[in-house]
Motif scaffolding. Structure first.
Motif, PDB file in Angstrom:
ATOM      1  N   LYS A 351      81.903  53.975  11.549  1.00  0.00           N
ATOM      2  CA  LYS A 351      80.683  54.762  11.733  1.00  0.00           C
ATOM      3  C   LYS A 351      80.881  56.177  11.213  1.00  0.00           C
ATOM      4  N   LYS A 352      82.013  56.800  11.541  1.00  0.00           N
ATOM      5  CA  LYS A 352      82.293  58.163  11.086  1.00  0.00           C
ATOM      6  C   LYS A 352      82.450  58.189   9.562  1.00  0.00           C
ATOM      7  N   TYR A 353      83.116  57.198   9.016  1.00  0.00           N
ATOM      8  CA  TYR A 353      83.302  57.143   7.560  1.00  0.00           C
ATOM      9  C   TYR A 353      81.949  57.046   6.855  1.00  0.00           C
ATOM     10  N   THR A 354      81.053  56.208   7.365  1.00  0.00           N
ATOM     11  CA  THR A 354      79.740  56.031   6.745  1.00  0.00           C
ATOM     12  C   THR A 354      78.950  57.335   6.758  1.00  0.00           C
ATOM     13  N   GLU A 355      79.058  58.094   7.855  1.00  0.00           N
ATOM     14  CA  GLU A 355      78.377  59.393   7.933  1.00  0.00           C
ATOM     15  C   GLU A 355      78.888  60.340   6.849  1.00  0.00           C
ATOM     16  N   LEU A 356      80.200  60.414   6.707  1.00  0.00           N
ATOM     17  CA  LEU A 356      80.788  61.300   5.707  1.00  0.00           C
ATOM     18  C   LEU A 356      80.425  60.852   4.291  1.00  0.00           C
ATOM     19  N   TYR A 357      80.467  59.560   4.075  1.00  0.00           N
ATOM     20  CA  TYR A 357      80.171  59.035   2.737  1.00  0.00           C
ATOM     21  C   TYR A 357      78.725  59.355   2.344  1.00  0.00           C
ATOM     22  N   THR A 358      77.795  59.189   3.273  1.00  0.00           N
ATOM     23  CA  THR A 358      76.385  59.461   2.986  1.00  0.00           C
ATOM     24  C   THR A 358      76.176  60.922   2.606  1.00  0.00           C
ATOM     25  N   THR A 359      76.821  61.821   3.353  1.00  0.00           N
ATOM     26  CA  THR A 359      76.706  63.255   3.062  1.00  0.00           C
ATOM     27  C   THR A 359      77.306  63.592   1.704  1.00  0.00           C
ATOM     28  N   ALA A 360      78.490  63.019   1.411  1.00  0.00           N
ATOM     29  CA  ALA A 360      79.145  63.273   0.124  1.00  0.00           C
ATOM     30  C   ALA A 360      78.311  62.745  -1.039  1.00  0.00           C
ATOM     31  N   LYS A 361      77.706  61.584  -0.852  1.00  0.00           N
ATOM     32  CA  LYS A 361      76.889  60.980  -1.908  1.00  0.00           C
ATOM     33  C   LYS A 361      75.681  61.860  -2.235  1.00  0.00           C
ATOM     34  N   LEU A 385      84.680  66.596  -2.726  1.00  0.00           N
ATOM     35  CA  LEU A 385      83.835  65.791  -1.843  1.00  0.00           C
ATOM     36  C   LEU A 385      84.570  64.544  -1.353  1.00  0.00           C
ATOM     37  N   LEU A 386      85.531  64.068  -2.147  1.00  0.00           N
ATOM     38  CA  LEU A 386      86.281  62.873  -1.765  1.00  0.00           C
ATOM     39  C   LEU A 386      87.379  63.174  -0.746  1.00  0.00           C
ATOM     40  N   LEU A 387      87.787  64.435  -0.673  1.00  0.00           N
ATOM     41  CA  LEU A 387      88.938  64.775   0.164  1.00  0.00           C
ATOM     42  C   LEU A 387      88.763  64.389   1.629  1.00  0.00           C
ATOM     43  N   PRO A 388      87.648  64.747   2.294  1.00  0.00           N
ATOM     44  CA  PRO A 388      87.497  64.318   3.692  1.00  0.00           C
ATOM     45  C   PRO A 388      87.507  62.803   3.850  1.00  0.00           C
ATOM     46  N   LEU A 389      86.897  62.076   2.897  1.00  0.00           N
ATOM     47  CA  LEU A 389      86.893  60.615   2.971  1.00  0.00           C
ATOM     48  C   LEU A 389      88.308  60.056   2.858  1.00  0.00           C
ATOM     49  N   ARG A 390      89.097  60.615   1.965  1.00  0.00           N
ATOM     50  CA  ARG A 390      90.460  60.130   1.776  1.00  0.00           C
ATOM     51  C   ARG A 390      91.340  60.501   2.975  1.00  0.00           C
ATOM     52  N   ARG A 391      91.112  61.673   3.533  1.00  0.00           N
ATOM     53  CA  ARG A 391      91.845  62.060   4.749  1.00  0.00           C
ATOM     54  C   ARG A 391      91.569  61.072   5.875  1.00  0.00           C
ATOM     55  N   MET A 392      90.307  60.738   6.030  1.00  0.00           N
ATOM     56  CA  MET A 392      89.926  59.851   7.120  1.00  0.00           C
ATOM     57  C   MET A 392      90.528  58.473   6.935  1.00  0.00           C
ATOM     58  N   CYS A 393      90.534  57.970   5.702  1.00  0.00           N
ATOM     59  CA  CYS A 393      91.136  56.662   5.444  1.00  0.00           C
ATOM     60  C   CYS A 393      92.632  56.688   5.736  1.00  0.00           C
ATOM     61  N   SER A 394      93.278  57.788   5.405  1.00  0.00           N
ATOM     62  CA  SER A 394      94.721  57.884   5.631  1.00  0.00           C
ATOM     63  C   SER A 394      95.041  57.915   7.117  1.00  0.00           C
ATOM     64  N   GLY A 395      94.272  58.704   7.870  1.00  0.00           N
ATOM     65  CA  GLY A 395      94.462  58.722   9.318  1.00  0.00           C
ATOM     66  C   GLY A 395      95.191  59.938   9.816  1.00  0.00           C
ATOM     67  N   GLY A 396      95.416  59.949  11.129  1.00  0.00           N
ATOM     68  CA  GLY A 396      96.054  61.086  11.783  1.00  0.00           C
ATOM     69  C   GLY A 396      95.049  61.867  12.598  1.00  0.00           C
ATOM     70  N   THR A 397      95.503  62.992  13.157  1.00  0.00           N
ATOM     71  CA  THR A 397      94.645  63.855  13.969  1.00  0.00           C
ATOM     72  C   THR A 397      93.987  64.885  13.069  1.00  0.00           C
ATOM     73  N   LEU A 398      92.667  64.843  12.976  1.00  0.00           N
ATOM     74  CA  LEU A 398      91.931  65.690  12.042  1.00  0.00           C
ATOM     75  C   LEU A 398      90.977  66.604  12.792  1.00  0.00           C
ATOM     76  N   SER A 399      90.848  67.829  12.281  1.00  0.00           N
ATOM     77  CA  SER A 399      89.950  68.815  12.881  1.00  0.00           C
ATOM     78  C   SER A 399      88.579  68.740  12.212  1.00  0.00           C
ATOM     79  N   GLU A 400      87.639  69.521  12.749  1.00  0.00           N
ATOM     80  CA  GLU A 400      86.311  69.593  12.133  1.00  0.00           C
ATOM     81  C   GLU A 400      86.414  70.087  10.695  1.00  0.00           C
TER      82      GLU A 400
END
Length: 697
Positions: A351-361, A385-400
């Motif tokens: 769900k979070k990934y889809t939100e980010l992808y829509t905004t980036a698109k 624009l791809l950086l947040p998506l790639r961070r999320m796919c990689s994983g870990g603790t991420l900030s806003e």
């Protein structure tokens, strides 16, 4: 078959052959076997040395050590007018067979380059090796391990704040090892007010920079020479300014992304015409045409054939799959299995990934509607624009902030308005270069937004964004003359002379001491306030997102590895600090011993981490930054390689795998590339595969 031979000097078969000189009544003519015509142009000087481009893991370091021993410089007091015979056992296609071992020949041929006063140079019989900071210790360790008598070479590490700066002393060693950053620091470049973007390809201003530039070396070797692919950044100009009789570029991947990667390396080698930018456009077009038709014939123009003919004469290249004349394997390595591991995001992460992808698109569509030229000009912003998506796919603790796509939305909006109105802002006239005061260093774990890796030699812009020195210099130098120089992130105007380095520990201490008095009063007030509200416990702010799907999959893979063979060890490569930090904590909780290095780690700590992993059985996992740690390091204790994010540049993957699958490996190597299904990572994998199939990867 045998590997490609390396040429040295304009000998038989070179682009211009002095043996085929023809005299007429008015001029001298030369016949070029490559251009296949007579010409009266001045024959270009060929490099004394060339490219040692052995495939990763075939022992380039050992080969260079052998070259130093079997082809030493002649005594300084004896000029040796004629070259000695090739070293015993030097095979055709080897560096030792290709390299002439005479000083006088090349001192008189102009190979040493421009020098205001050559008489001031300190003559030396030594070889200078320039490498990444992670490899300095390995060069010394390899020499001690591979040489029957470790004392046969007097080796010196020129690195660190207390390094020897006396050229007379340095010239007496047999082998001197330094780093690109150290060399660039000594050279000066931007620190002296020089703008890399406006500097000429041969920087004469710092021609005799101390101490390394004041020595006439017998041989200079650039290890992982693709580091100098940009001819206009400080460390490339520093390498080019070095004086030597012989010059070698060592890299398993001299071309990383484009044929123009050779320009900076050719500049160092003094290799015409490959040191000229104008040479590459027709070559690139010919290569693209040949690749698209799956044909490597000169039907697409003579440029492609000429380029190959030139390169064959200056390159030593062998591959792991190569065979000798009798059909036997050139090198026998253990088996290697490669596998792709697909990871499925759970509903909450999807769900979070889809939100980010829509905004980036939506943000990308703004650029796309302006046409392909707009997309090309704003490549860095679009890539961000791809950086947040790639961070999320990689994983870990991420900030806003890690997941923010809106942080630079206003800057993007202003930039698009500027494009649509046809207005382009021009930079103000440069003021006299002033010494930039160092600023407080970036927070630990800060990543460069250009290379998306740990900062190396960080610099801060006026708009408070941190970049690697090489990355921001590359962006600035790629702009055409007169173009506005803007921050790749926020598009604020920047000036190269205002890029600020971080404070040293001593400067930080001095600044802290000076601020103590002012801070004392504030601290007292804070203490009173804290005492009054001691009963009120502050609730820590939770992270914006914790991605664990891929990392849990990795932990499962590590457990399977240990179950199959408790002695197995693994290399884990990632582009993101957040991913590595999560793994550090989880590996400790699960009882795994691990080591870690990145681009910001001091030399001694790197060496200790590598030594511990190689020699300590309980140390099971090595965490590595794929950009800062994927070149040259020997980690044959590992028999598993996990690559957590697909790279757009496949040579990064090859370099990473080569840390384990190389000479000295005795076990089967298993490589696993992990990616998130139905994500930008899967599309990157598909893109890389298609490039390889088309022959353009």
């Amino acid at each position: 078959g045998a590997g490609a031979g390396a040429g040295a000097g304009a000998g038989a078969g070179a682009p211009f052959d002095p043996k085929t000189r023809y005299k007429t009544n008015t001029k001298d003519l030369w016949y070029s076997p490559i251009f296949q015509r007579l010409t009266d142009m001045e024959p270009p000087k060929m490099p004394a040395g060339g490219f040692c481009a052995e495939e990763m893991g075939l022992g380039k370091t050992v080969e260079l050590l052998s070259l130093v021993l079997c082809n030493p410089a002649p005594p300084l007091e004896s000029p040796s007018p004629s070259p000695p015979p090739a070293a015993p056992g030097a095979a055709a296609g080897s560096a030792a067979a290709a390299e002439p071992a005479t000083t006088s020949t090349y001192l008189s041929s102009g190979i040493t380059g421009k020098c205001r006063d050559p008489s001031k140079l300190v003559k030396s019989r030594a070889t200078l090796v320039v490498c990444a900071v992670s490899l300095v210790g390995q060069w010394v360790a390899e020499a001690k391990a591979k040489l029957a008598n470790a004392d046969v070479l007097n080796i010196h590490m020129y690195h660190g704040t207390n390094r020897c700066r006396d050229p007379e002393k340095l010239a007496k060693y047999d082998l001197v090892v330094t780093t690109y950053a150290t060399l660039a620091s000594d050279y000066g470049g931007k620190r002296k007010g020089k703008n890399a973007a406006d500097a000429p390809s041969t920087a004469d201003d710092n021609d005799l920079f101390p101490p390394l530039g004041q020595i006439q070396w017998h041989r200079v070797v650039l290890d992982e020479s693709h580091t100098v692919k940009n001819p206009r950044v400080a460390h490339t100009m520093a390498c080019t300014a070095l004086k030597s009789n012989l010059r070698w570029c060592m890299s398993g991947t001299p071309i990383n992304t484009d044929v123009t990667d050779l320009q900076g390396q050719a500049q160092f080698l003094r290799f015409s015409p490959l040191d000229e930018k104008a040479y590459y456009e027709p070559v690139r077009s010919a290569i693209m045409a040949s690749s698209s038709s799956h044909s490597y014939e000169p039907m697409h123009g003579d440029y492609y054939a000429r380029f190959l003919s030139i390169m064959r004469r200056v390159v030593v290249r062998h591959s792991k799959k190569q065979t000798t004349a009798d059909g036997s394997d050139l090198l026998t390595l253990p088996e290697k299995d490669e596998e792709e591991v697909a990871v499925t995001l759970p509903p909450s992460e999807r769900k979070k990934y889809t939100e980010l992808y829509t905004t980036a698109k939506k943000a990308y569509d703004l650029f796309r509607r302006q046409g392909p030229e707009c997309v090309a000009r704003n490549y860095l912003q679009i890539s961000s624009l791809l950086l947040p998506l790639r961070r999320m796919c990689s994983g870990g603790t991420l900030s806003e902030k890690d997941l923010s796509l809106d942080a630079h939305a206003e800057a993007r909006r202003r930039r698009l308005e500027e494009i649509q109105s046809g207005v382009s802002r021009s930079p103000k006239e440069k003021k006299a270069a002033a010494k930039v005061a160092p600023v407080p260093p970036p927070e630990p774990g800060t990543e460069c937004p250009i290379c998306m890796d740990a900062l190396e030699n960080p610099l801060r812009t006026k708009c408070s964004h941190w970049f690697c020195e090489e990355c921001i210099d590359g962006v600035i130098s790629s702009l055409p003359p007169g173009a506005a120089r803007k921050c790749p992130l926020c598009r604020s105007l920047i000036k190269p002379e205002e890029l600020a380095p971080p404070m040293t520990d001593a400067e930080m201490k001095a600044a802290a001491t000076a601020a103590e008095r002012e801070a004392a009063e504030k601290e007292a007030k804070k203490a009173e306030k804290a005492k009054a509200s001691a009963t009120d416990s502050e609730v820590p702010r939770p992270p914006a997102y914790v991605g664990e799907a891929k990392l849990k999959c990795l932990m499962d893979e590590l457990k399977k590895m240990q179950k199959r063979d408790p002695s197995s060890k693994a290399l884990v490569f990632s582009q993101f600090t957040s991913t590595i930090e999560w793994l550090k904590q989880r590996l400790s909780e699960e009882g795994y011993g691990y080591r870690y290095i990145n681009g910001a780690m001091p030399l001694r700590q790197r060496a200790k981490a590598i030594e511990a992993f190689q020699g300590d059985p309980p140390t099971t996992v090595f965490l590595l930054s794929i950009r800062a740690s994927n070149c040259g390091i020997n980690l044959t204790a590992a028999d598993h390689v996990f690559i957590l994010e697909p790279a757009l540049n496949p040579s990064l993957d090859d370099q990473a795998i080569g840390r384990a699958w190389r000479m000295g490996q005795t076990r089967k190597v298993t490589v696993k590339r992990m990616y998130v299904k139905d994500s930008v990572e899967e599309r990157i994998l598909e893109l890389v595969k298609s490039r390889k199939q088309d022959g353009s990867g």
